[in-house]
Design a protein around this motif. Structure first.
Motif, PDB file in Angstrom:
ATOM      1  N   ASP A 183       0.939  -1.360   0.015  1.00  0.00           N
ATOM      2  CA  ASP A 183       0.084  -0.073  -0.115  1.00  0.00           C
ATOM      3  C   ASP A 183       0.753   1.289   0.109  1.00  0.00           C
ATOM      4  OD1 ASP A 183      -2.298  -1.391  -0.005  1.00  0.00           O
ATOM      5  OD2 ASP A 183      -2.436  -1.473   2.202  1.00  0.00           O
ATOM      6  N   SER A 213      -4.158   4.831  -6.945  1.00  0.00           N
ATOM      7  CA  SER A 213      -5.259   4.282  -6.091  1.00  0.00           C
ATOM      8  C   SER A 213      -5.287   4.161  -4.778  1.00  0.00           C
ATOM      9  CB  SER A 213      -5.809   3.148  -6.852  1.00  0.00           C
ATOM     10  OG  SER A 213      -4.697   1.997  -6.548  1.00  0.00           O
ATOM     11  N   LEU A 214      -3.797   4.566  -4.297  1.00  0.00           N
ATOM     12  CA  LEU A 214      -3.501   4.209  -2.766  1.00  0.00           C
ATOM     13  C   LEU A 214      -3.590   5.480  -2.116  1.00  0.00           C
ATOM     14  CD1 LEU A 214      -0.440   1.859  -3.751  1.00  0.00           C
ATOM     15  CD2 LEU A 214      -2.605   1.394  -2.835  1.00  0.00           C
ATOM     16  N   PRO A 215      -3.765   5.373  -0.841  1.00  0.00           N
ATOM     17  CA  PRO A 215      -3.983   6.515   0.094  1.00  0.00           C
ATOM     18  C   PRO A 215      -2.678   7.453   0.134  1.00  0.00           C
ATOM     19  CG  PRO A 215      -3.855   4.617   1.521  1.00  0.00           C
ATOM     20  CD  PRO A 215      -3.867   4.174   0.004  1.00  0.00           C
ATOM     21  N   ALA A 216      -3.009   8.645   0.323  1.00  0.00           N
ATOM     22  CA  ALA A 216      -1.609   9.707   0.351  1.00  0.00           C
ATOM     23  C   ALA A 216      -2.061  10.644   1.363  1.00  0.00           C
ATOM     24  CB  ALA A 216      -1.377  10.845  -0.877  1.00  0.00           C
ATOM     25  N   ASN A 217      -1.327  10.315   2.726  1.00  0.00           N
ATOM     26  CA  ASN A 217      -1.550  11.272   4.061  1.00  0.00           C
ATOM     27  C   ASN A 217      -0.627  12.203   4.181  1.00  0.00           C
ATOM     28  OD1 ASN A 217      -3.861   9.759   4.660  1.00  0.00           O
ATOM     29  ND2 ASN A 217      -2.440   7.871   4.945  1.00  0.00           N
ATOM     30  N   GLU A 221       3.577  12.043   0.586  1.00  0.00           N
ATOM     31  CA  GLU A 221       2.698  11.208  -0.060  1.00  0.00           C
ATOM     32  C   GLU A 221       2.009  11.917  -1.046  1.00  0.00           C
ATOM     33  OE1 GLU A 221       2.497   7.404   3.357  1.00  0.00           O
ATOM     34  OE2 GLU A 221       0.877   9.224   3.127  1.00  0.00           O
ATOM     35  N   LYS A 222       1.398  12.949  -0.801  1.00  0.00           N
ATOM     36  CA  LYS A 222       0.641  13.924  -1.604  1.00  0.00           C
ATOM     37  C   LYS A 222       1.120  14.264  -2.750  1.00  0.00           C
ATOM     38  CE  LYS A 222      -2.533  15.073   2.372  1.00  0.00           C
ATOM     39  NZ  LYS A 222      -2.820  16.174   3.372  1.00  0.00           N
ATOM     40  N   LEU A 225       1.690  11.292  -5.280  1.00  0.00           N
ATOM     41  CA  LEU A 225       0.490  11.238  -5.880  1.00  0.00           C
ATOM     42  C   LEU A 225       0.137  12.266  -7.044  1.00  0.00           C
ATOM     43  CD1 LEU A 225      -2.264   9.691  -5.958  1.00  0.00           C
ATOM     44  CD2 LEU A 225      -3.137  11.323  -4.552  1.00  0.00           C
TER      45      LEU A 225
END
Length: 236
Positions: A183, A213-217, A221-222, A225
């Protein structure tokens, strides 16, 4: 005069408090880095004067170099190496320290001449291997090894002969990293970068499709993305 047992208890309490304070400061530095405040994170982490702190300071500095002007990058990568070496000096069993040293070396190689970059590539491989000896489940180190092989293979025969890089070592390292941390989007983004070096646009697009499609916190990560979305769009 206080009994020896009482003095011992006070010492134990003081040590426990110091450890707790150090852990909180490490967490504070990590929180700053997660917010993108890399300079503050590096300062707080380095001030701890611990192996973990210096390793985090190296990570923050290398990350921050990516946001800095080109004329500042080389000095920042060298500073990150310095932090990593301080971490190793304090704890030769700290896998993160070897990984951060390797990461900074890999980035610095991009701003060095061919001979120096090949030397850095050799050192980088040694440090990644050591990181994995200490922590065989370090996904980031497998990603770095995959990129190491991909970049050197793309440079041609001389680079592969000088370093031992192999096309056959690209995919297995990325697959290992993704199996360990399925992930984490950046693993797939870097896999896409490696596939693009091999002119495999379809494979790169498939990895980027999964990455977006994976979360970015966190801040980083953002940022990853948005980069993945832009790169995916350019491949479609």
């Amino acid at each position: 005069m206080r009994p020896a047992r009482f003095r011992s208890a006070l010492v134990t309490l003081a040590l426990s408090a110091a450890v707790a304070a150090g852990a909180q400061s490490q967490q504070a530095a990590q929180a700053l880095l997660d917010e993108g405040k890399w300079q503050e994170a590096a300062s707080v982490a380095a001030a701890l004067n611990t192996a973990a702190g210096f390793a985090l300071a190296a990570e923050a500095t290398t990350a921050g170099a990516g946001l800095s002007p080109d004329n500042q990058k080389k000095a920042l990568f060298e500073r990150a190496q310095g932090y990593a070496r301080q971490a190793i000096a304090l704890d030769r069993n700290n896998a993160d320290a070897y990984f951060e040293l390797a990461r900074a070396q890999g980035r610095l190689a991009q701003y060095s001449g061919i001979l120096k970059s090949l030397g850095l590539a050799g050192d980088m491989k040694k440090n990644l291997d050591q990181a994995l000896r200490l922590n065989p489940n370090m996904a980031g180190a497998y990603v770095a090894l995959g990129l190491w092989n991909a970049n050197l293979v793309s440079k041609g025969f001389v680079a592969t002969q000088a370093t031992g890089a192999s096309r056959n070592q690209i995919t297995p390292n990325f697959e290992k990293a993704i199996a360990l941390e399925p992930d984490v989007a950046v693993h797939r983004i870097e896999y896409a970068n490696a596939l693009l070096l091999q002119k495999n646009r379809a494979g790169a697009a498939a990895q980027l499709q999964k990455a977006v499609s994976l979360p970015a916190n966190t801040f980083w990560e953002k940022r990853d993305l948005e980069d993945a979305k832009a790169r995916l769009a350019s491949l479609q």
